[in-house]
Design a protein around this motif. Sequence first.
Motif, PDB file in Angstrom:
ATOM      1  N   ALA A   1      11.174   5.875 -12.968  1.00  0.00           N
ATOM      2  CA  ALA A   1      10.635   5.137 -13.762  1.00  0.00           C
ATOM      3  C   ALA A   1       8.984   5.082 -12.108  1.00  0.00           C
ATOM      4  CB  ALA A   1      10.670   3.234 -13.927  1.00  0.00           C
ATOM      5  N   GLY A   2       9.708   5.163 -11.276  1.00  0.00           N
ATOM      6  CA  GLY A   2       7.904   5.438 -10.356  1.00  0.00           C
ATOM      7  C   GLY A   2       8.354   4.052  -9.441  1.00  0.00           C
ATOM      8  N   LYS A   3       9.574   3.390  -9.048  1.00  0.00           N
ATOM      9  CA  LYS A   3       9.314   1.775  -8.381  1.00  0.00           C
ATOM     10  C   LYS A   3       9.256   2.299  -6.742  1.00  0.00           C
ATOM     11  CE  LYS A   3      13.326   0.499 -10.445  1.00  0.00           C
ATOM     12  NZ  LYS A   3      13.465   2.090 -10.973  1.00  0.00           N
ATOM     13  N   THR A   4      10.330   3.284  -6.913  1.00  0.00           N
ATOM     14  CA  THR A   4      10.168   3.530  -5.248  1.00  0.00           C
ATOM     15  C   THR A   4       8.621   4.216  -4.746  1.00  0.00           C
ATOM     16  OG1 THR A   4      12.005   4.017  -5.590  1.00  0.00           O
ATOM     17  CG2 THR A   4      11.743   4.864  -3.365  1.00  0.00           C
ATOM     18  N   THR A   5       8.096   5.033  -5.891  1.00  0.00           N
ATOM     19  CA  THR A   5       7.154   6.010  -4.954  1.00  0.00           C
ATOM     20  C   THR A   5       6.063   4.733  -5.011  1.00  0.00           C
ATOM     21  OG1 THR A   5       7.956   7.828  -6.794  1.00  0.00           O
ATOM     22  CG2 THR A   5       5.562   7.707  -5.303  1.00  0.00           C
ATOM     23  N   THR A   6       5.965   3.967  -5.808  1.00  0.00           N
ATOM     24  CA  THR A   6       4.680   2.788  -5.427  1.00  0.00           C
ATOM     25  C   THR A   6       5.211   1.842  -4.455  1.00  0.00           C
ATOM     26  OG1 THR A   6       4.709   2.495  -8.223  1.00  0.00           O
ATOM     27  CG2 THR A   6       3.785   0.687  -6.983  1.00  0.00           C
ATOM     28  N   LEU A   7       6.460   1.681  -3.991  1.00  0.00           N
ATOM     29  CA  LEU A   7       6.439   0.518  -2.713  1.00  0.00           C
ATOM     30  C   LEU A   7       6.508   1.794  -1.706  1.00  0.00           C
ATOM     31  CD1 LEU A   7       9.648  -1.356  -3.737  1.00  0.00           C
ATOM     32  CD2 LEU A   7       7.486  -1.733  -3.989  1.00  0.00           C
TER      33      LEU A   7
ATOM     34  N   THR B   1      -6.081  -0.456   3.447  1.00  0.00           N
ATOM     35  CA  THR B   1      -6.267   0.039   2.845  1.00  0.00           C
ATOM     36  C   THR B   1      -4.253   0.238   3.285  1.00  0.00           C
ATOM     37  OG1 THR B   1      -7.694   0.270   1.664  1.00  0.00           O
ATOM     38  CG2 THR B   1      -6.382   2.111   1.571  1.00  0.00           C
ATOM     39  N   PRO B   2      -3.251   1.124   2.063  1.00  0.00           N
ATOM     40  CA  PRO B   2      -2.228   0.932   3.222  1.00  0.00           C
ATOM     41  C   PRO B   2      -1.987   2.116   3.721  1.00  0.00           C
ATOM     42  CG  PRO B   2      -1.701  -0.126   0.719  1.00  0.00           C
ATOM     43  CD  PRO B   2      -3.094  -0.089   1.490  1.00  0.00           C
ATOM     44  N   SER B   3      -3.083   3.721   3.305  1.00  0.00           N
ATOM     45  CA  SER B   3      -2.285   4.719   3.949  1.00  0.00           C
ATOM     46  C   SER B   3      -2.942   4.708   5.310  1.00  0.00           C
ATOM     47  CB  SER B   3      -3.268   6.067   2.996  1.00  0.00           C
ATOM     48  OG  SER B   3      -4.321   5.622   2.783  1.00  0.00           O
TER      49      SER B   3
ATOM     50  N   LEU C   1       2.593   1.868  -1.735  1.00  0.00           N
ATOM     51  CA  LEU C   1       1.589   0.163  -1.369  1.00  0.00           C
ATOM     52  C   LEU C   1       1.755   0.085   0.342  1.00  0.00           C
ATOM     53  CD1 LEU C   1       2.952  -1.589  -3.816  1.00  0.00           C
ATOM     54  CD2 LEU C   1       0.873  -1.061  -3.766  1.00  0.00           C
ATOM     55  N   SER C   2       3.997   0.658   0.603  1.00  0.00           N
ATOM     56  CA  SER C   2       3.728   0.049   2.298  1.00  0.00           C
ATOM     57  C   SER C   2       3.263   1.349   3.494  1.00  0.00           C
ATOM     58  CB  SER C   2       5.637   0.113   2.449  1.00  0.00           C
ATOM     59  OG  SER C   2       5.812   0.654   1.426  1.00  0.00           O
ATOM     60  N   GLY C   3       2.542   2.454   2.776  1.00  0.00           N
ATOM     61  CA  GLY C   3       1.561   2.823   3.608  1.00  0.00           C
ATOM     62  C   GLY C   3       2.931   4.401   3.640  1.00  0.00           C
ATOM     63  N   ILE C   4       3.204   4.851   3.080  1.00  0.00           N
ATOM     64  CA  ILE C   4       4.168   5.936   3.885  1.00  0.00           C
ATOM     65  C   ILE C   4       3.934   6.985   3.110  1.00  0.00           C
ATOM     66  CG2 ILE C   4       6.765   6.439   3.898  1.00  0.00           C
ATOM     67  CD1 ILE C   4       8.171   3.948   3.921  1.00  0.00           C
ATOM     68  N   LEU C   5       3.349   6.703   1.614  1.00  0.00           N
ATOM     69  CA  LEU C   5       2.825   7.488   1.408  1.00  0.00           C
ATOM     70  C   LEU C   5       1.250   7.256   0.769  1.00  0.00           C
ATOM     71  CD1 LEU C   5       5.511   8.730  -2.405  1.00  0.00           C
ATOM     72  CD2 LEU C   5       4.796   9.958  -0.117  1.00  0.00           C
TER      73      LEU C   5
ATOM     74  N   GLU D   1      -6.368   3.168  -6.014  1.00  0.00           N
ATOM     75  CA  GLU D   1      -6.515   2.432  -5.120  1.00  0.00           C
ATOM     76  C   GLU D   1      -5.382   1.180  -4.908  1.00  0.00           C
ATOM     77  OE1 GLU D   1     -10.219  -0.384  -3.203  1.00  0.00           O
ATOM     78  OE2 GLU D   1     -10.321   0.128  -4.780  1.00  0.00           O
ATOM     79  N   ALA D   2      -5.263   0.820  -3.166  1.00  0.00           N
ATOM     80  CA  ALA D   2      -4.433   0.256  -3.537  1.00  0.00           C
ATOM     81  C   ALA D   2      -4.304  -0.797  -1.832  1.00  0.00           C
ATOM     82  CB  ALA D   2      -2.716   0.331  -2.768  1.00  0.00           C
ATOM     83  N   LYS D   3      -3.768  -2.308  -1.967  1.00  0.00           N
ATOM     84  CA  LYS D   3      -5.277  -2.587  -1.398  1.00  0.00           C
ATOM     85  C   LYS D   3      -3.005  -3.913  -0.681  1.00  0.00           C
ATOM     86  CE  LYS D   3      -9.563  -2.359  -0.335  1.00  0.00           C
ATOM     87  NZ  LYS D   3      -9.646  -0.810   0.435  1.00  0.00           N
ATOM     88  N   VAL D   4      -3.431  -3.905   0.445  1.00  0.00           N
ATOM     89  CA  VAL D   4      -2.287  -4.799   0.723  1.00  0.00           C
ATOM     90  C   VAL D   4      -3.012  -5.772   2.261  1.00  0.00           C
ATOM     91  CG1 VAL D   4       0.024  -5.506   1.719  1.00  0.00           C
ATOM     92  CG2 VAL D   4      -0.088  -3.291   0.395  1.00  0.00           C
ATOM     93  N   LEU D   5      -2.952  -7.753   1.374  1.00  0.00           N
ATOM     94  CA  LEU D   5      -3.871  -8.451   2.485  1.00  0.00           C
ATOM     95  C   LEU D   5      -5.428  -7.577   2.689  1.00  0.00           C
ATOM     96  CD1 LEU D   5      -0.457  -8.630   4.025  1.00  0.00           C
ATOM     97  CD2 LEU D   5      -1.401 -10.415   2.736  1.00  0.00           C
ATOM     98  N   GLY D   6      -5.761  -7.003   1.473  1.00  0.00           N
ATOM     99  CA  GLY D   6      -6.985  -6.644   1.827  1.00  0.00           C
ATOM    100  C   GLY D   6      -7.409  -4.661   2.935  1.00  0.00           C
TER     101      GLY D   6
END
Length: 332
Positions: free
Chosen positions: A67-73, A93-95, A76-80, A86-91
């Motif tokens: 479904a795309g769960k691992t890709t999303t995570l 940008t993960p990438s 979000l954690s900046g690996i991909l 757009e993604a934001k984690v605690l304000g």
Amino acid sequence: MSHDNRVFAVEAINLKKTYVSSKKEPGAWGGVKSLFSRQKSYVDAVKGVNLQIEQGELIGFLGPNGAGKTTTLKMLSGILYPTSGEAKVLGHTPSHRDHEMLKQISLVMGNKMQLWWDLPAWDGFMVLKELYEVDQTKFKNRLDQLIEALQLGDKVNTQMRKLSLGERMKCELVAALLHGPKVVFLDEPTIGLDVVSQKRIREFLKQLHKDEGCTILLTSHYMQDVQELCDRVIVIDHGSTIFEGTLDTLAAKFSDTRRLKLTLSTPIESAPKTGKLISLSEDVLVVEVTRDETANAAASLLSSLPVADLAIEETEIEEVIRQLFESGQSVR
Ligand SMILES: Nc1ncnc2c1ncn2[C@@H]1O[C@H](COP(=O)(O)OP(=O)(O)O)[C@@H](O)[C@H]1O
Ligand SMILES: [Mg+2]
């Protein structure tokens, strides 16, 4: 503070990821040809995921395989790097992988280890301590506390390869939590574990969340994990968010059947033709009907049978999720 200015722990706006790879034709010649040709193949793994997760929430992130769960995570954690959106984690940008953000997050993957196979977990913990620049005393306390909570004892001094799967996973959790992350992404942390280890990890996560108020985004195929831990779930399918809300609401929305449970005032000879018979005893009859049929079926049963009481029950959430998971193609 205005609603719109809130900093979410995790936010995704129309997040997309397309994997690009060179198309290989079958056979050796195909392999050589692919070196020259520009033929590319594309997999739209995430096609527009939207998330808004408040600080301190413990969210179940569900969906069938592929479904795309691992890709999303990973995004979000900046690996991909996302393809768009757009993604934001605690304000952050993960990438961009700011040190400031990396110090506050963690990603645990149930099927991928970060600790070294040939070394005891302890050695890995020491490396992480240097990496995260954690203060010696604080580090020692935290380590003791995590080892105690996961009942790891001196297992941390044994080579990782000699540990059971459950023990290895617990070591991975310690490693991932040593720096006291505020946001924790857990991708199938209990996959393949025996029920005792699963339960221990579940209880550990529950306590961690309660004590530290961290934000946790959890994927799991085990409904018990989700039912016991998560207040809210987000479901994705084929790369897009299809639901967010409580498990109860999910069941109501996705189950297309209802069970009618009738308490009988006198026993009946044979089951009625209405719906699908689930069980019939002296005083209880249970039939299953489609959601649309519920009202008519209930009326017809009430008028034709000696009914003392009638209850209408949703399909068990476990069943709803199973159907949901099975509907996806089983790619991993
Ligand atoms: N590195 C990759 N290259 C190409 N396709 C991939 C890659 N990783 C995953 N996919 C594909 O992307 C889709 C989503 O995969 P994934 O994020 O692992 O889903 P889930 O974690 O929900 O099972 C699947 O169709 C999968 O086959
Ligand atoms: Mg996955």
